[in-house]
Design an enzyme around this catalytic site. Structure first.
Site, PDB file in Angstrom:
ATOM      1  N   CYS A   1       0.800  -1.226   0.000  1.00  0.00           N
ATOM      2  CA  CYS A   1       0.000   0.000   0.000  1.00  0.00           C
ATOM      3  C   CYS A   1       0.829   1.271   0.000  1.00  0.00           C
ATOM      4  CB  CYS A   1      -0.981  -0.039   1.162  1.00  0.00           C
ATOM      5  SG  CYS A   1      -2.104  -1.439   0.976  1.00  0.00           S
TER       6      CYS A   1
ATOM      7  N   HIS B   1      -2.364   8.617   5.713  1.00  0.00           N
ATOM      8  CA  HIS B   1      -2.719   7.293   5.184  1.00  0.00           C
ATOM      9  C   HIS B   1      -4.155   6.996   5.604  1.00  0.00           C
ATOM     10  CE1 HIS B   1      -2.021   3.313   3.618  1.00  0.00           C
ATOM     11  NE2 HIS B   1      -2.396   2.772   4.758  1.00  0.00           N
TER      12      HIS B   1
ATOM     13  N   GLU C   1      -0.420   6.192  13.006  1.00  0.00           N
ATOM     14  CA  GLU C   1      -0.073   7.330  12.168  1.00  0.00           C
ATOM     15  C   GLU C   1      -0.123   8.642  12.948  1.00  0.00           C
ATOM     16  OE1 GLU C   1      -2.737   7.492   8.930  1.00  0.00           O
ATOM     17  OE2 GLU C   1      -1.436   8.902   7.884  1.00  0.00           O
TER      18      GLU C   1
ATOM     19  N   LYS D   1      -9.310   8.678   1.999  1.00  0.00           N
ATOM     20  CA  LYS D   1      -9.882   7.330   1.974  1.00  0.00           C
ATOM     21  C   LYS D   1     -11.286   7.323   2.560  1.00  0.00           C
ATOM     22  CE  LYS D   1      -5.468   4.827   2.212  1.00  0.00           C
ATOM     23  NZ  LYS D   1      -4.518   5.892   2.580  1.00  0.00           N
TER      24      LYS D   1
ATOM     25  N   HIS E   1      -9.878   2.683   0.030  1.00  0.00           N
ATOM     26  CA  HIS E   1      -8.450   2.375   0.031  1.00  0.00           C
ATOM     27  C   HIS E   1      -8.140   1.491  -1.168  1.00  0.00           C
ATOM     28  CE1 HIS E   1      -4.501   1.363   1.054  1.00  0.00           C
ATOM     29  NE2 HIS E   1      -4.649   0.756   2.211  1.00  0.00           N
TER      30      HIS E   1
ATOM     31  N   PHE F   1       1.374  -3.234   4.135  1.00  0.00           N
ATOM     32  CA  PHE F   1       1.691  -4.593   4.556  1.00  0.00           C
ATOM     33  C   PHE F   1       3.114  -4.910   4.104  1.00  0.00           C
ATOM     34  CE2 PHE F   1      -2.775  -6.749   4.818  1.00  0.00           C
ATOM     35  CZ  PHE F   1      -3.132  -5.846   5.805  1.00  0.00           C
TER      36      PHE F   1
END
Lengths: 422, 402, 85
Positions: free
Chosen positions: A169, A309, A320, A341, A346, A405
């Site tokens: 991502c 994010h 975050e 998002k 996402h 990830f």
């Protein structure tokens, strides 16, 4: 003289938003594009919502042959590249193809086509030894997703360095960061770069179901993506692409190009902790932010906007928030931070580039896009997340961050080019 | 600019589960291509592959890692362990963020993904593993290596099919020339499962021969496709300062030059870009064609692509101007691991003063003006060029020097 | 109705999450936290998923996360199997 990389063209394909203009209209209005999945019957799945693009390859300009050959993610990228190129005004015939390259990011490549073809050759999963007789000739291109970068390279006539970046991502930030490095080093003068993903397929939904990463808020899909909200319970899968023309500053100036933003700083770090988990202290993302700011010779208090994010999972938003505080110090509280998002879901690897597009357009409009659906902030998320409504705000320097990830943590600093030139 | 040294390497290939076994078999010219054993391939058009010798992952990896990894990732973790053990480095001593990982990938953990697709479509979504969310994806090897060894520096994953190993080394060199002491880089691949096989066959590039000695004959008049293999190599690439400071041993060589180009679209009539990649890599390394002691060729084994490569080499080095070798004739083409394995071969050639052979090929087809190394040849090797091409037009070239 | 016992749970853990080399899964582990046995949240999600399929029990996501020892997971599962979970 130091070479610099500036964005001179933007192409976007996002859920409920085809093209740069409609993308910005969506973000500035705070509308959401998350809906019940229409691509297949989502009833057997835990999470049944997604943000889908309104895309038709033929209507959107691809030939029958391209539509047949390419996975949806590649189709997105080619259409995005066309818009970005047109927006930049770059004349392909008047510039050297050997000085032109491509970097495309994608987390899951041609996953939709792979799954579709798997179902065909395995008779719906009934056979382990799959039936070669029914394989389409393009199957190898789906197997190895560098084919997506190849399609874009053919589209824009690139004969310089071409690659696909796949860092989960953070692919969308890492692809543009890599392209900027190639421009600064002198390997190319023009890089067509960005990211694309089209992951809304049963196998992707099932794998995120299995780790409870996606939201089970199926009763009200339009409000399902709730970054930083106390009631958030997972992300909403999306799809789309953003593709940029990234150009060496003097090259762009010589042809009188419109200069959207300089990619002034970029850095990535790994958490070396867990394939899907995050350390709550956000120390690696904070270090990526510190390094990106240092590369951009920018002080933390010069950051006017943080594009988060903000995936809407419990752990991400806390991680975050901690990272932004750790890196920006007291200025973290004085800076608007928002997650798009909340509106477009996402889209895995693509989202980093869509977020860069949002940052550049925020700069152009001096408006910060909001975090939709944020009604009751999580007490552990205590920054200014620009809830519900866009805000007028002078934006010269933007920080965009991503987390993926595999432990990838990436930060990018974008700056108004007039400021860079000063 | 600081030099990027290779101070450690690890190899797993069809020719051996460790560097020295691989190298001894390679120098002896033992072809490791054979009938597929990982699954029953008798019904398929192509039936030969270069398989890594069987091993029990539980003997080498923590028990917790085995259920969550594809075969490809297990190979990569073993190779990373070997590369790091080779140079005996204490990662933590190089700073909190001092070591990064960048690997090449091609199809991800495809067999793992195949199994989960089967569960989903035959039994339902609740049967899909929690590990599917990362075990198949392209970034998995980089992520798992960084976790296993506590490497928190900049990380990356590049996909350019068979060219990826060189592109990863190029990216690692960029970091080491910047401010990073060390990178782990290269590529390891493994895609020998029924679903991957069908997808691979669709490329139309695989040999259909059933004779391991006649299946992959690059540059020969009988070239008719290639044989896929699995495995690859990973390297410890280190800044000269860091290597000096810790008294690093061994020193395999320097990543001296790198460049990547892309071919023009089909039908454009423009010249393929491979020659430009080679020339740019040599220029980047500041070496002249005459300085190059050996070329490890890409050698797809398809007549048209072989001819294009032979032309590019003859144009840069002159007809028969440099020894050219293709040790991958013994292993098959390893996807993201192929070019990395060739870099390992090149560095070992420098170390031992010997050029590994191209097997099964008696000589180049008429028209290819190549000095093809068909038996192992003693030679003083100070500079080696590795050439790699990825399906669809990716060209990369890398120069290593002693 | 079949219930879940420790030996079966051990087998399921080994199968879907592997065995940490430092932990002794064969010992008296009923009250040893999963984290000390080397199992993270993913390992437990995978384990819970297999238990649910094999025993036809529905385990709530939060309850699985809160079950921090084998004893807690056995209790949770067996209550669900008995129909009062």
């Amino acid at each position: 003289m130091t070479r610099r990389a500036v964005i001179t063209g933007i192409g976007v394909l996002a859920p409920s938003a085809n093209g740069k203009k409609s993308f910005w209209d969506l973000l500035a209005s705070g509308r959401t594009a998350t809906r019940r999945i229409s691509f297949f019957d989502p009833a057997p799945f835990r999470s049944q919502v997604a943000a889908e693009c309104d895309f038709d390859p033929l209507r959107d300009g691809l030939s029958h042959q391209q539509a047949r050959r390419m996975d949806r993610a590649a189709q997105f990228a080619v259409v995005g590249a066309r818009e970005g190129l047109a927006d930049s005004g770059l004349d392909l015939d008047a510039t050297d193809p050997t000085r032109r390259g491509v970097v495309i990011g994608s987390a899951v490549g041609c996953t939709m086509s792979l799954e579709r073809e798997y179902v065909v050759v395995s008779d719906g999963g009934a056979r382990w030894l799959v039936d070669q007789g029914h394989a389409v000739p393009h199957l190898f291109d789906y197997l190895v997703p560098s084919s997506i970068a190849r399609e874009v390279a053919w589209e824009v006539g690139a004969e310089g360095p071409v690659s696909l970046v796949s860092t989960g991502c953070t692919s969308g930030l890492d692809a543009v960061g890599r392209a900027a490095e190639l421009v600064v080093e002198g390997a190319a003068d023009v890089m067509v770069c960005g990211a694309t993903d089209a992951p809304i397929s049963p196998i992707t939904m099932a794998c995120f179901d299995a780790i409870k990463a996606t939201t089970p808020r199926n009763d009200d899909p339009a409000t399902a993506s709730r970054p930083f909200d106390r009631t958030r319970n997972g992300f909403v899968l999306g799809e789309g692409c953003a593709v940029f023309v990234l150009e060496e500053l003097e090259h762009a100036r010589r042809r009188g190009a419109r200069l959207y933003a300089e990619v002034a700083g970029f850095a990535s770090r790994a958490n070396a902790y867990h394939m899907t988990g995050l350390r709550p202290d956000g120390v690696e993302m904070a270090e990526a932010i510190r390094a990106a700011l240092a590369r951009a010779r920018t002080a933390p208090d010069e950051v006017d906007y943080v594009n988060a994010h903000g995936s809407g999972t419990k752990q991400n938003d806390r991680h975050e928030t901690a990272a932004v505080k750790r890196s920006l110090g007291a200025h973290a509280y004085a800076t608007p931070v928002s997650s798009i998002k909340s509106m477009i879901g996402h889209s895995l690897g693509a989202i980093g580039s869509l977020e860069i597009a949002a940052c550049v357009l925020a700069m152009e409009n001096n408006v910060v896009p909001p975090t939709a659906n944020l009604h009751e902030p999580d007490p552990e998320c205590d920054l200014d997340y620009v809830p519900l409504r866009a805000r007028e705000h002078r934006v010269d320097t933007v920080l965009s961050v991503g987390s993926g990830f595999g432990g990838f943590q990436t930060a990018m600093v974008l700056r108004r080019p007039e400021r860079s030139a000063a | 600019m600081t030099a990027a040294l290779v101070t450690g390497l690890g190899v797993i290939s069809p020719a051996g589960l460790d560097t020295e076994t691989h190298w001894a078999n390679t120098l002896a010219g033992r072809c490791a291509i054979g009938p597929l054993t990982r699954f029953d391939a008798s019904g398929y058009a192509s039936t030969l592959a270069g398989e890594v010798p069987e091993f029990d992952p539980r003997e080498h990896l923590p028990g917790r890692l085995v259920p969550q990894t594809d075969h490809m990732t297990r190979l990569a973790l073993l190779v990373a362990d070997a590369a790091l053990a080779d140079t005996d480095v204490d990662v933590a001593a190089l700073g909190e963020f001092g070591v990064g990982v960048v690997t090449a990938s091609s199809a991800g953990g495809f067999e793992f993904g195949h199994r989960e697709l089967e569960k989903l479509w035959s039994r339902g979504p609740e049967h899909v593993s929690a590990y599917q969310s990362f075990a198949w994806f392209y970034a998995v090897n980089t992520g798992q290596i960084s976790i296993r060894h506590g490497m928190r520096g900049p990380s990356g994953v590049l996909v350019t099919e068979q060219a990826g190993g060189l592109d990863a080394l190029g990216q690692a060199r960029r970091h080491v020339r910047g401010e990073l002491p060390m990178m782990v880089t290269g590529g390891v691949d493994g895609w020998l499962c029924p679903w991957g096989w069908v997808a691979h066959q669709a490329s139309g590039c695989l040999s259909r021969s059933t004779d391991p000695g006649r299946a992959y004959l690059p540059f020969s008049a009988d070239a008719a496709g290639y044989v896929p293999g699995e495995g690859g190599a990973l390297f410890v690439v280190e800044s000269a300062e860091s290597a000096r400071a810790r008294g690093a041993r061994p020193r395999y060589g320097v990543v001296a030059g790198y460049a990547a180009t892309f071919d023009p679209p089909p039908g454009s009539g423009r010249e393929p870009s491979l020659r430009r990649a080679i020339e740019a890599a040599l220029a980047d390394a500041r070496v002249a064609p005459a300085d190059v002691d050996v070329v490890f060729a890409d050698a797809v084994g398809l007549p048209e692509l072989d001819a294009a490569e032979a032309r590019a080499l003859a144009a840069v080095f002159g007809p028969y101007g440099v020894p050219v070798t293709v040790p991958k004739t013994m292993t098959g083409r390893l996807g993201a691991g192929g070019a990395a394995l060739d870099v390992a071969n090149a560095l070992l050639s420098i170390r031992d003063g010997v050029l590994p052979p191209t097997v099964n090929v008696t000589g180049p087809a008429p028209g290819h003006e190549l000095d093809l190394v068909t038996t192992a040849r003693e030679a003083r090797v100070r500079t080696a060029l590795v050439v790699a091409r990825g399906h669809g037009g990716f060209n990369s070239a890398l120069v290593v020097t002693a | 109705m079949a219930t879940l016992d420790l030996p079966v749970l051990r087998d399921i853990l080994r199968e879907c999450a592997g065995e940490d080399d430092a932990a002794d899964l064969g010992g008296d582990i009923l009250d040893v936290p999963f984290s000390d046995l080397g199992y993270d949240s993913l390992a437990l999600l995978e384990t819970a998923s297999v238990i649910q399929r094999r025993f036809g029990a529905r385990l709530a996501d939060d309850a699985v996360t809160q079950a921090q020892t084998p004893r807690a997971l056995l209790d949770l599962t067996n209550r669900a199997i008995a129909g009062d979970g």
